[in-house]
Structures are given as C-alpha cells and as structure tokens.
Design a protein around this motif. Structure first.
Motif, PDB file in Angstrom:
ATOM      1  N   ASP A 293      15.271  -4.325  36.184  1.00  0.00           N
ATOM      2  CA  ASP A 293      15.807  -3.421  35.166  1.00  0.00           C
ATOM      3  C   ASP A 293      15.063  -3.530  33.839  1.00  0.00           C
ATOM      4  OD1 ASP A 293      17.638  -2.470  36.959  1.00  0.00           O
ATOM      5  OD2 ASP A 293      19.303  -3.705  36.236  1.00  0.00           O
ATOM      6  N   VAL A 294      14.310  -4.625  33.649  1.00  0.00           N
ATOM      7  CA  VAL A 294      13.535  -4.770  32.412  1.00  0.00           C
ATOM      8  C   VAL A 294      12.318  -3.841  32.408  1.00  0.00           C
ATOM      9  CG1 VAL A 294      14.251  -7.158  32.102  1.00  0.00           C
ATOM     10  CG2 VAL A 294      12.127  -6.670  33.332  1.00  0.00           C
TER      11      VAL A 294
ATOM     12  N   LEU B 181       3.509  -8.068  34.163  1.00  0.00           N
ATOM     13  CA  LEU B 181       3.338  -9.512  34.336  1.00  0.00           C
ATOM     14  C   LEU B 181       4.160 -10.278  33.303  1.00  0.00           C
ATOM     15  CD1 LEU B 181      -0.516  -9.636  34.961  1.00  0.00           C
ATOM     16  CD2 LEU B 181       1.229 -10.357  36.594  1.00  0.00           C
ATOM     17  N   THR B 182       4.120  -9.800  32.062  1.00  0.00           N
ATOM     18  CA  THR B 182       4.851 -10.470  30.984  1.00  0.00           C
ATOM     19  C   THR B 182       6.357 -10.349  31.182  1.00  0.00           C
ATOM     20  OG1 THR B 182       3.059 -10.080  29.405  1.00  0.00           O
ATOM     21  CG2 THR B 182       5.238 -10.542  28.493  1.00  0.00           C
ATOM     22  N   LYS B 183       6.826  -9.125  31.470  1.00  0.00           N
ATOM     23  CA  LYS B 183       8.267  -8.897  31.600  1.00  0.00           C
ATOM     24  C   LYS B 183       8.877  -9.654  32.784  1.00  0.00           C
ATOM     25  CE  LYS B 183       8.587  -4.320  29.403  1.00  0.00           C
ATOM     26  NZ  LYS B 183       8.987  -2.900  29.600  1.00  0.00           N
TER      27      LYS B 183
ATOM     28  N   GLU C 233       6.687   1.742  34.865  1.00  0.00           N
ATOM     29  CA  GLU C 233       6.272   0.389  35.242  1.00  0.00           C
ATOM     30  C   GLU C 233       6.715   0.056  36.658  1.00  0.00           C
ATOM     31  OE1 GLU C 233       6.212  -1.613  30.756  1.00  0.00           O
ATOM     32  OE2 GLU C 233       8.023  -1.709  31.998  1.00  0.00           O
ATOM     33  N   ARG C 234       7.871   0.561  37.069  1.00  0.00           N
ATOM     34  CA  ARG C 234       8.298   0.353  38.451  1.00  0.00           C
ATOM     35  C   ARG C 234       7.359   1.075  39.414  1.00  0.00           C
ATOM     36  NH1 ARG C 234      14.831   1.299  37.970  1.00  0.00           N
ATOM     37  NH2 ARG C 234      15.240  -0.393  36.498  1.00  0.00           N
TER      38      ARG C 234
ATOM     39  N   SER D  73      17.689  -2.483  48.066  1.00  0.00           N
ATOM     40  CA  SER D  73      17.100  -1.759  46.940  1.00  0.00           C
ATOM     41  C   SER D  73      16.731  -2.767  45.878  1.00  0.00           C
ATOM     42  CB  SER D  73      18.095  -0.739  46.385  1.00  0.00           C
ATOM     43  OG  SER D  73      19.275  -1.385  45.953  1.00  0.00           O
ATOM     44  N   HIS D  74      16.038  -2.323  44.827  1.00  0.00           N
ATOM     45  CA  HIS D  74      15.493  -3.267  43.865  1.00  0.00           C
ATOM     46  C   HIS D  74      16.587  -4.061  43.150  1.00  0.00           C
ATOM     47  CE1 HIS D  74      16.182   0.192  41.081  1.00  0.00           C
ATOM     48  NE2 HIS D  74      16.480  -0.775  40.246  1.00  0.00           N
ATOM     49  N   ALA D  75      16.256  -5.301  42.866  1.00  0.00           N
ATOM     50  CA  ALA D  75      17.202  -6.232  42.274  1.00  0.00           C
ATOM     51  C   ALA D  75      17.312  -6.025  40.761  1.00  0.00           C
ATOM     52  CB  ALA D  75      16.752  -7.656  42.579  1.00  0.00           C
TER      53      ALA D  75
END
Length: 222
Positions: A156-157, A197-199, A162-163, A150-152
């Motif tokens: 979480d940011v 992209l920034t996060k 956005e996900r 599952s996602h790392a």
C-alpha cells in the motif's frame, strides 16, 4: 569504475581460477579471498567489495548464513552477493535468495558468463538469470500456502504506477525492457525502481522479485 570483487570458496584452486579470470578483465579486480563464511563476513566489512562471489557449501559457516549476515548489515547495503554452487538443489539457491543474495551461478558457468554476471550485479539495472530466478521463486511460492491471493498491505506504500513497475520487475525485465513495456523513459523507470526499493526496504531487484510473488502481486504462471 572498477568493480571490486571478493572471492569466497574453501577450494584454493577454484579461487585461483576465478581470480585469474576476473583480474584479467578490464574494470574488475579481486580485492580479497576467504575460505569460509565467517572470514567472508569479516573481509566484506573490511574491504567493502561491490560484489561477493560466495560458495554455498563450506565448512563452518556456510554461504547462506554469511549472505544473511552481510545482507542484514545496513553499512553493507552496497554489497551484492552472488552465490556459487555445484549443486542443482533449488532449496540451497532459494535459501540464498531469501537470505539476500542478488543472484546465483553454477560454478561451471563459462568464463564470459561469469564476467558478465559480475558486471550485471554491480550495475543493478538487470536481474541475473531472470527466467531461472523467476521460475525458481514461482516453484517455492506454489508450495507456500500462506501466500495471499492478492497483494499484501505492505504494498500500500506504493503508488499505482509503482505497483505496475514492481509487477514488471517481478517478471525479470531490465529497465530498458520495462520502459518499452510501460511506455516510459528509462530514466523514469530507474527513478521508480529506486523509490520502490526504498519504500519496500529491499536491497536489489532479486528481492523485488521475491516480494512481487510472496505478496501475491504476481502469481505463478503470470
């Protein structure tokens, strides 16, 4: 806007052919040529092209190493590298993507596709060769037992929306296709992608596809 292109290949005839093709296309111009990776890095810093067409296999510093140096330089964040290869070995191409390349092309790509690829990478709203890129990354993720199910935590940011956007970017869709899929405006999608992209400190969409799979947000066959 005129897209500035740097050609990197140790074969003079190859560079000459690409230069003739690119310079004949309105909106594109070749600003320099290099015959090895070390010269490519130096000229990229000096000329600041928007797109570098980079051969993978060259004497001395190869294209993967040069791509890694360019991608790691924060002052060159606006430079996009497209690697060119006559080899069908996925290891070379995947290594280039890991190093920060924005995409890849075979050297025998037809002229119209080469021109379109340069424009696509310069625009940044679409992934170059989306199906081929995604399948390549999937293949290497399958071999990597360290990829989480599952996602790392680094994701979480991102907000839930956005996900969602990252997952669709990972499938290789363009901004307009994402807008249709998630029922958003293209401008909203562009804003989401920019923030992602920034996060995630990613250079471009190719890196976002890598992150989507390597984090476990997407799995091979999704």
């Amino acid at each position: 806007m005129t897209v500035r292109v740097l050609l990197v290949d140790d074969q003079v005839l190859v560079r000459s052919g690409f230069k003739l093709l690119i310079d004949s296309e309105p909106g594109l111009v070749v600003v320099g040529e290099a015959d090895d990776g070390e010269a490519a890095v130096a000229l990229t810093k000096e000329l600041r092209p928007q797109v570098v067409l980079m051969d993978i296999r060259m004497p001395g510093m190869d294209g993967i190493a040069a791509t890694g140096i360019i991608s790691a330089d924060e002052e060159l964040n606006d430079v996009k590298v497209v690697v060119l290869t006559t080899f069908g070995h996925d290891e070379y191409v995947f290594g280039a993507l890991q190093a920060g390349a924005s995409g890849f092309l075979m050297k025998d790509t037809v002229p119209a596709e080469l021109v379109a690829a340069v424009k696509t990478v310069a625009m940044g709203d679409s992934l170059l060769l989306p199906e081929r890129t995604r399948h390549l990354i999937e293949e290497f993720v399958r071999r990597d037992e360290s990829v989480p199910e599952s996602h790392a935590p680094e994701l979480d940011v991102l907000s839930p929306r956005e996900r969602d956007v990252l997952a669709v970017v990972g499938r290789g869709l363009s901004n307009n296709e994402i807008a249709e899929t998630l029922v958003l405006s293209p401008l909203t999608v562009k804003t989401h992608v920019s923030r992602i992209l920034t996060k995630l400190n990613a250079r471009d969409r190719a890196q976002l596809v890598m992150i989507a799979y390597e984090s476990g947000l997407l799995t091979p066959g999704t």
